[in-house]
Enzyme design. Sequence first.
Site, PDB file in Angstrom:
ATOM      1  N   ILE A 476     -24.780 -74.310 -11.780  1.00  0.00           N
ATOM      2  CA  ILE A 476     -25.153 -74.873 -13.084  1.00  0.00           C
ATOM      3  C   ILE A 476     -23.908 -75.298 -13.864  1.00  0.00           C
ATOM      4  CG2 ILE A 476     -26.355 -74.468 -15.255  1.00  0.00           C
ATOM      5  CD1 ILE A 476     -28.154 -74.519 -12.773  1.00  0.00           C
ATOM      6  N   LYS A 579     -30.788 -65.662 -19.350  1.00  0.00           N
ATOM      7  CA  LYS A 579     -31.963 -65.026 -19.967  1.00  0.00           C
ATOM      8  C   LYS A 579     -31.706 -63.581 -20.367  1.00  0.00           C
ATOM      9  CE  LYS A 579     -34.334 -66.439 -16.337  1.00  0.00           C
ATOM     10  NZ  LYS A 579     -33.644 -67.670 -15.920  1.00  0.00           N
ATOM     11  N   LEU A 613     -36.813 -78.665 -20.089  1.00  0.00           N
ATOM     12  CA  LEU A 613     -38.055 -79.020 -20.790  1.00  0.00           C
ATOM     13  C   LEU A 613     -38.039 -78.450 -22.211  1.00  0.00           C
ATOM     14  CD1 LEU A 613     -40.754 -78.421 -18.004  1.00  0.00           C
ATOM     15  CD2 LEU A 613     -39.599 -80.553 -18.631  1.00  0.00           C
ATOM     16  N   GLY A 664     -33.855 -74.367  -0.588  1.00  0.00           N
ATOM     17  CA  GLY A 664     -33.023 -73.845  -1.670  1.00  0.00           C
ATOM     18  C   GLY A 664     -33.796 -73.493  -2.915  1.00  0.00           C
ATOM     19  N   ASP A 678     -38.300 -62.945 -12.730  1.00  0.00           N
ATOM     20  CA  ASP A 678     -37.711 -64.057 -13.473  1.00  0.00           C
ATOM     21  C   ASP A 678     -38.772 -64.739 -14.334  1.00  0.00           C
ATOM     22  OD1 ASP A 678     -35.295 -65.810 -13.875  1.00  0.00           O
ATOM     23  OD2 ASP A 678     -36.709 -67.318 -13.140  1.00  0.00           O
ATOM     24  N   LYS A 682     -39.102 -65.018 -18.581  1.00  0.00           N
ATOM     25  CA  LYS A 682     -39.402 -66.251 -19.316  1.00  0.00           C
ATOM     26  C   LYS A 682     -40.643 -66.069 -20.188  1.00  0.00           C
ATOM     27  CE  LYS A 682     -37.453 -69.146 -15.641  1.00  0.00           C
ATOM     28  NZ  LYS A 682     -37.750 -70.127 -14.566  1.00  0.00           N
TER      29      LYS A 682
END
Length: 817
Positions: A476, A579, A613, A664, A678, A682
Site C-alpha cells: 500500500i 484499522k 469507497l 492474491g 478483518d 470493519k
Amino acid sequence: MLVLKFGGTSIGSPEAVDTVIEILKDKEHSGNVRVVVVSALSGITDGLIAVAEKASRGDNTCAAAMETMRKRHLDMSAFFLNGNEREEADTYTDACFTELNRILDGVVILRELSPRILDTIMSFGERLSAALIARICRASGIPADYLDTRTVITTDEQYGSARFLPGESFFNIKSTLAKRTALQIATGFIGASAGGNTTTLGRGGSDLSAAIFGAAIDADMVEIWTDVDGILTADPRLVKNAFTIEEISYVEAMELSHFGAKVLHPPTIRPALEKGIPIRIRNTFNPAGTGTVIRDEAAPSPFPIRGISSIGNVALIRVQGSGMAGVAGFSSRLFGALAKRKINIILISQGSSEYSICFAVLPQDGKAASAAIKDELTWEISSLVIEPPVVEQNLSIIAVVGSRMKNTSGISGKVFHALGRNGVNVIAIAQGSSELNISTVVSRQDEAKALNAIHEAFFLSGVRSVNLFLMGTGLIGGTLTEQIAVHREILADERQIRINLVGIANSRKMFFNAEGIDPGSAETLLDGAESFDLSVFLKRMKAFNLPNTAFCDCTASDEIASRHAEILHASIPVITPNKRGVSGSLEYYKLLTGYSRDRGIPYLYETTVCAGLPVISTLRDLAVSGDKVRRIEAVLSGTLSFIFNSFDGSKPFSALVREAKAKGYTEPDPRDDLNAMDAARKALILARECDMSLEFSAVSIEPILPKACFEASGVEEFFTELEKADGFFEQRRAEAAAEGKALRYVANIEEGSARLSLRAESAGSPFRSLVDSDNIVVITTDRYSALPIVIKGPGAGAQVTAGGIFADIVRIARTLV
C-alpha cells in the site's frame, strides 16, 4: 540624478568591487550618479572596535590584527592599481595605519577608551575604503574624487550616535559639489562636530549618509546596494519561499525592521523621504534585480499584508493582580521603573479587564526587569494585591505587517487559523489602533513554523503544502509513493497543492530530509538509511517542527496505531488505512476521534473500510445533515466476496479458496481472511460511526469454516481439512439455490448490535449484484428507507486503497485554506 550607497560586503573583495565598477558603468547608472557613499570593507569596523577595546585593557598585542587589516587594503590596491596610482594609494593606507597605531598606543597607556576616541578609530574604516575606491574608479575610467564627509556633514557631539544638523550639512554639501564635477566617492557613517571632532552616525550610519546627500542635492532616487535582493516578505533563512517586496511604505518598513528585518535601519533614510525622494534597496550581487522601493506612500500591496518579521529570542514579563484594575498611574509607575534601569520594552499587551499586563524585553533584561518591578511594587506585592512578576524565557515575537490590514476583515482570523492549525500556541497578542501590525508571542521553537505557516497563508496565492511523514512502504505505502510521484506536479499546477515527502520508514529502516524526498526513490533511499526505531521516528518528526505536517500510517501495526493519539497531541494530522486504532478499545476510539473533533486536528481513516469507497464520509455527512442511520448491511471482505460470488456449484468450495489464494486475494494463510476478523473490525468501525458504543468482543461472528480447519497445523493441512468440508458447503449452496438464492457473507449493523453471518440472498438482493471481489454497503436511514443508499465497488487492492489515502492527504491540504 542618483545617490548610491555600497555596504561593506558590496566592496569586501576584489570580485565585489569589480561588480561595483560594472554597476557604475552600466547604461542605467553611467552619467546619472552624483555621489557614491561607501562603508568600510566588510569586517573592518568590527576589527577596529576589537583592537580598540583590547587596547583599553592595556593590551598592546594588536599588531597582528592591525597588519591583517592593513594587508587587506594593500591587496585590494595591488589587484586594481599600478604605478603611481598604486604607490599613492599604499602611501595613504600606510599613513592611516601609522596614525591609528599612534592613537591605540595612547589608549593602551591611558587604559581609557572614550566614545570620542572610539569614533575617531572607527572612522578609519570608511576613510580607507572611500579613498581606495575613488582611485580604483579612476583606474577603471570613471572620473572620481575622494570626499571625506567630515568636511561636509556637521553633527552634534553625541559620540557613537551623533545627530546631523540639516541646515549646515545641506549647505556644505551643495557648496562642495558645486566645485567638484567628478563623481564623488564619499565616506559613509562619519561626520564632524562644529568643533572639528570626528563623529559617527550610529546604527545604519552609511545609509543615513546617503540619505543626507540625496536630500541635499534633491536626487531623483537614493539606491542602497547590499547583499540581499531588497526587503523580503520574510527572513529567507527561515522561510525559503520568501520573495522580494517591490514597493513598501516608510511606516511599513519601520514596523518590519523593528521586528527583525535588518536590511536597513529606516530612521536613517528619513532625510530623503521627507523630501519625497524614494529609496531603492538593491543587491550588488544581483544587479539585474529591481529590489525594493521605499516611499512615504507606497502603491497598495497585491497581498493582504506586506511582510512578516520576527524577533527570535525575547522574554515576556507578566504582572497581574486586583491592585491594578482602575488604579490611575499604575502603568506609569511600572514602566517608569523599567525606564530608570534603561530596559527597552519591545511589545506590550493588556486585557481590557486591567487585571494583567505583559510586555516583552530582551532575554538578558528579564531578571533586571523583574527586580525593578519588585522594588517599585514592594507594598502591593507584600499586600497580595499584585502577584510577583513572572518571567517567561525562550519566546519569539511574530509580526504581521501591512497597511492594507486597516479596515480589512479576516486578517487576524487568517493569522490565528494558520497558527492554530499548526499547533502553535499564542502566548500574547498586540495590535495598535493603526492596524499596521499584528504581533503574537509564541514559543521560540515554533518561530520558523509560525513564519512559514503565516507566509503560506497570505503569499502563496492559494498554494497549500503538506509535509508528509510516511510509515510503511510495503504494497500500500509503495503504491502511494508511486501515485504521489506521478501526480504531485499535476496537483501543484492544477490544484495548487504541494505534497512534500519529508520522512519515510519501513519495519527495518528510516530516512529523513527536510528539503524533501523524491517519492520515486523512496525505496532505494531506505536501503542505505539508518535503522528503524518508532520512538526516534516520532521524536524526529516533532523536532522538525515543520508547518502543515501530516503523518501517514500505511501499516497494520498495533504498536504504531497505539501512538496515533500521541501524534495528534503534537497537532499533527493522521491519515491511515490501519484499522487497529479505530477498531481497538472503545476508549481509544473515542480518544482519537474526540481529540480530532475538539482540537480540529484531522484524523482520517476512510480507507480502513472498503479501501477508497466513500463509506465513512457518507455516514458522517448523513449524521451532520440530521439523518439517522437505522441499518447497515454490507459485504466487507474482498476475499469472501470473491469466493461466494464464484460459488455456483461448478467448483468445490476448497478449489475457490485455492483460486483466491493464487490471485492474491487472501493472506498467505487463507484462514486469516476466512476467520472474518478483518470484516468484523470493519463492521465495528461502521457501528461506532453510527454512535454505537461497542467493543470488538460484542461483534457476533458466525464461523465460516469447521473447527478442524482452524486447528490444522499448516496451510496444506488446512486445505486437506477444507476439502473434507466441501460436501457441507455444497449442501448449503444447493439448499439456497433450490429457493432461487445464493450464499453471501454479510455484516448487519442494527439496533445497537453488529453481527456477521452467512446468508442466503434472493435474486433481487443488492448483494447478488457483486462481481469478483467487490464490496458493497447498503445504508438504510430515516430519509433513505424505501430506497437505501448503496455504495459498491472495489473494496481492496493496492491501487484503490492508496488512491483513497492520497485523497485524504489532499483533504488535509484543503483544510489549510
